[in-house]
Structures are given as C-alpha cells and as structure tokens.
Motif scaffolding. Structure first.
Motif, PDB file in Angstrom:
ATOM      1  N   SER A  97      18.989  10.246  -1.199  1.00  0.00           N
ATOM      2  CA  SER A  97      18.144  10.682  -2.326  1.00  0.00           C
ATOM      3  C   SER A  97      16.775  11.147  -1.841  1.00  0.00           C
ATOM      4  N   GLN A  98      16.379  10.676  -0.651  1.00  0.00           N
ATOM      5  CA  GLN A  98      15.035  11.046  -0.173  1.00  0.00           C
ATOM      6  C   GLN A  98      15.021  12.328   0.652  1.00  0.00           C
ATOM      7  N   ILE A  99      16.195  12.831   0.973  1.00  0.00           N
ATOM      8  CA  ILE A  99      16.234  14.063   1.770  1.00  0.00           C
ATOM      9  C   ILE A  99      16.050  15.268   0.864  1.00  0.00           C
ATOM     10  N   GLU A 100      15.205  16.193   1.324  1.00  0.00           N
ATOM     11  CA  GLU A 100      15.008  17.398   0.516  1.00  0.00           C
ATOM     12  C   GLU A 100      15.894  18.523   1.004  1.00  0.00           C
ATOM     13  N   LEU A 101      16.406  19.275   0.055  1.00  0.00           N
ATOM     14  CA  LEU A 101      17.307  20.390   0.374  1.00  0.00           C
ATOM     15  C   LEU A 101      16.554  21.488   1.093  1.00  0.00           C
TER      16      LEU A 101
END
Lengths: 241, 241
Positions: A237-241
């Motif tokens: 959830s903390q990774i940004e696309l």
C-alpha cells in the motif's frame, strides 16, 4: 508434490520439508520427508526427499540397511564414508539404482517414477556441505553464491529466498525465511501441506541442534504467516505507481 | 518462456505481458505478446500470448485476415462476433487449428508446439469478460472468486496476486500488483524479460484507456522494484520467529 528447502549458511544449515503425499488428488496422506542419520558430535546427515514415495522410502531403507550391515565400509555406509562428497555419492547411487529397479517394474504401465533429494551434513573435522541429488544419481552442491537448494514445488517460494538469503544470514532469520517461503507455497499449491518439519544443524556441532514439527494449527506459524501477509499488504500500500 | 497476467476487476481490466522469446538459450529475441483489436467506444479486445511464436503469430495473423475479409460475419470475425463468449470461441478455434497444422509439420522431428492466450474484452452493452484459451481451443473464464488469469511462467508471481488482488482492487493498485508480480518473475526466471507492455481497459470504455511500454531502464519501474525489495526486507526484519 512436495516442497523441501535447505540453506547452507556461515552459521549452520537450516532445513524445512512439508509432509503431503498424494497418489492422485483423491488419495492424500502425510509422510515424513526429512530423515536424519546422526552420531552426535561425530557426524550428522539430514536427507530431504521429493518424488515417488516408493522410490524415496526404498532408498532410505537401503541406506539404513547398508549402515547396519556387519560388513559395512566407507564405500557402502553413509555413516562410515570418509567425506560428505562420498556420502552424496552413496546416496546418489542408491537413489539411481532404486529408481531404475522400480522404473523397470512400471514399464508395463508406461508410468515413470522419479525422485530427488537434498543431502546436508557435516563430519567432525570436515566442512558443512549440502547437495541436491538428481534422480539419475548425479548431484550439485550449494555454494556461497547460491546458498540454498530446493526440491519439489520450488517456484512459489523462491522469490523470498532470492531476496533475503545470503551466507551471512543468521540462523533465526534463516528459519523465518524458509517458513515464509513455505507459507507462500502452501497458499498457492494444495499439493504441498502441513505439518512441516524444521531442523537446524549449527556449524561444527555435528548433530541436529534443534528440530521442530509444526502442526497445521501451530499458533507461532499462524502468527508469522499473518504478520507476513500484513507486512506485504502494508508494504504494497505504501508503494507508489 | 513468457509471463502474461490479466486482472478482471470491478473498475476495469489490467493486462501485462513481457516480450522475451527464445529458441533455445542461445537465441533470445524481443517480440510483442500483447495485441489489441479496437473499435473505440464500441468494442475492445486485447489478446496476450504465450507459447511457440510460430503458433501465436500465425493465430493473430489469421484473426486479422478474418476481420479484414469482405465476407466477414459474426461467426468468423472477432470484431463482428455478437458476444465476448463468441470471441473466445473464434480465437480458441483459430488457435487450435493453427496449432494442429504446425504440430503436423513438426511430426517428423517429434517436437511438439503449443500456445495459450488470455483474451480480455468488452463490447458496448455487454460485460467485461476475460478468458484463458488453452492450446486445444477450450477456455476458462475469470470470475469474482478468481479475478486473475496467468499464462506462461506463472508460479513466481502468483503469491503476490493471491494476497492482494480482489474484484474491488483499484486500477492503480492493480497496476502495482501486476508489475510487482512481474518483478518477482523477472528476478527468478531469465526466460522472462523486459520490456513490458501494460494496458488498462476501464469499465464500459470499450477502448484501451491507457497503454505503456516499460523499457529495461524505466526509472519508475526500477524505483517501484527497489521500493518493493525494501518493503519486503523491512517487513521480513520485523517479523518474529
């Protein structure tokens, strides 16, 4: 199917196997796939098995017979063999000969049998060594560059090992790594199943330092599996696309 | 080998494919494995392919020929077929017939060819549907319970999908999930390779909403891959044995 994994680390060896055996999807049973041969302080050999149960059981039985034989020598008994390389050779030859015998019997039905093994051990004065023995009896050895070996349904659980296992990994982290590797495999493949057998052989101990059977409802394994799921979801959830 | 994955979500469909093709380990090439057939706003069909290149290329070429044929009907052209089910049937029949033709030619060398496909699409007024077409031409469909389909080297990348993908997953999270699933596969299997093709088909758009080719040195993909490795290691370090 099966999933077994062995780690060869600076601090020792960590081994994990499942216990599910199936003859078709409608005939599922539990069989131990981890076998230990030990002369505590002098020599320890742990064998993990994957493949046709008739091949692996007969191979282990023949290895035991050879050890107990009154005329046993370093050429025939893995407990007398002068080196771990010789141990792997004896196991490889036994496996190949059993496989050939049984394959011959199966010829009429055009079904082929096969099995492979992980052999991990140390003798007093020698180094810890770990081998993957192929159905034909030849083998490869774990090294610093590739400090783990897997047999059976190995793909689901490989990404975590690729990422976290190095020779310098601690025994504690190594146990976590193999259990989480197994957890991923259990979730994705029904033919791998609990209970699990986990063993640790510390460097130069020449004995199994700890051994644990993890049952289906083991609260520690459930907690770890849950924590890993949460960590993955949180990280995701903390990774940004 | 190949790795292709498709997600069927409430919000739309997300599709990802690699581009590595190899004829032996010493003959590696890059070929697109994602093909889109579109009549924007009316109909969109995206096909992902895995397997023998001669089979998949010929199948796609025959589908194109059938579309362009002056006598094309709903029975022969995937752009005229009345339903997505019929689209899957036409693709399945074309694939099976091409495979049979080529297999026949290969008979002399005892080499067998095969291929499978993911077919995702929607026509105006119909529902989004996604199918996995087998080499024999039969197919299965993604459902609420199993909202993703994979072809090729699917095992390494399945654990992350099993854990995070649900029908309610957002398009953004879905793109992250397929890219991280691919990342695990790329790390563990050399026969799957960059660049990647990523496509999004939003619900009821009946067109490809976004399309992105991700090259080997794509900074966003590298950052995401690195962040995921860090998240895994961080999560791993916080779990207690």
């Amino acid at each position: 199917m099966t999933y077994c994994v062995g780690l060869l680390l600076d601090a020792g060896m960590v081994l994990l196997s499942d216990t599910r055996t199936n003859a078709g999807l409608d005939n599922i049973a539990t069989y131990r796939k981890m076998f230990t041969f030990e002369d505590a302080g002098e020599r320890v050999i742990t064998v993990l098995t994957a493949g046709s149960l008739s091949v692996t059981q007969t191979t282990i039985a023949r290895l035991r017979e050879a050890i107990e034989d009154d005329d046993a020598t370093g050429e025939t008994s893995i407990m007398l063999a002068p080196t771990m390389l010789k141990v792997a050779e004896i196991i490889g030859n036994t496996l190949a000969s059993v496989r050939e015998d049984i394959d011959h019997k199966m010829n009429a039905t055009k079904v082929s049998v096969s099995a492979s093994m992980i052999v991990a051990g140390q003798r007093a004065g020698g180094a810890m060594r770990m081998f993957l023995v192929y159905p034909e009896g030849n083998f490869i050895e774990a090294t610093e560059d590739t400090p783990f070996l897997q047999i059976g349904e190995h793909k689901y659980g490989k990404p975590i090992l690729d990422r976290v296992v190095k020779p310098s990994t601690s025994i504690e982290d190594a146990q976590k790594a193999v259990l989480l590797s197994m957890d991923s495999t259990l979730r994705s493949n029904l033919s791998v199943g609990m209970p699990l057998d986990l063993a640790v052989i510390e460097r130069d101990a020449c004995r199994v330092s700890s051994r644990r059977r993890i049952e289906a409802k083991d609260p520690d394994f459930a907690r770890m599996s849950e924590a890993w799921s949460n960590a993955l979801r949180e990280g995701f959830s903390q990774i940004e696309l």
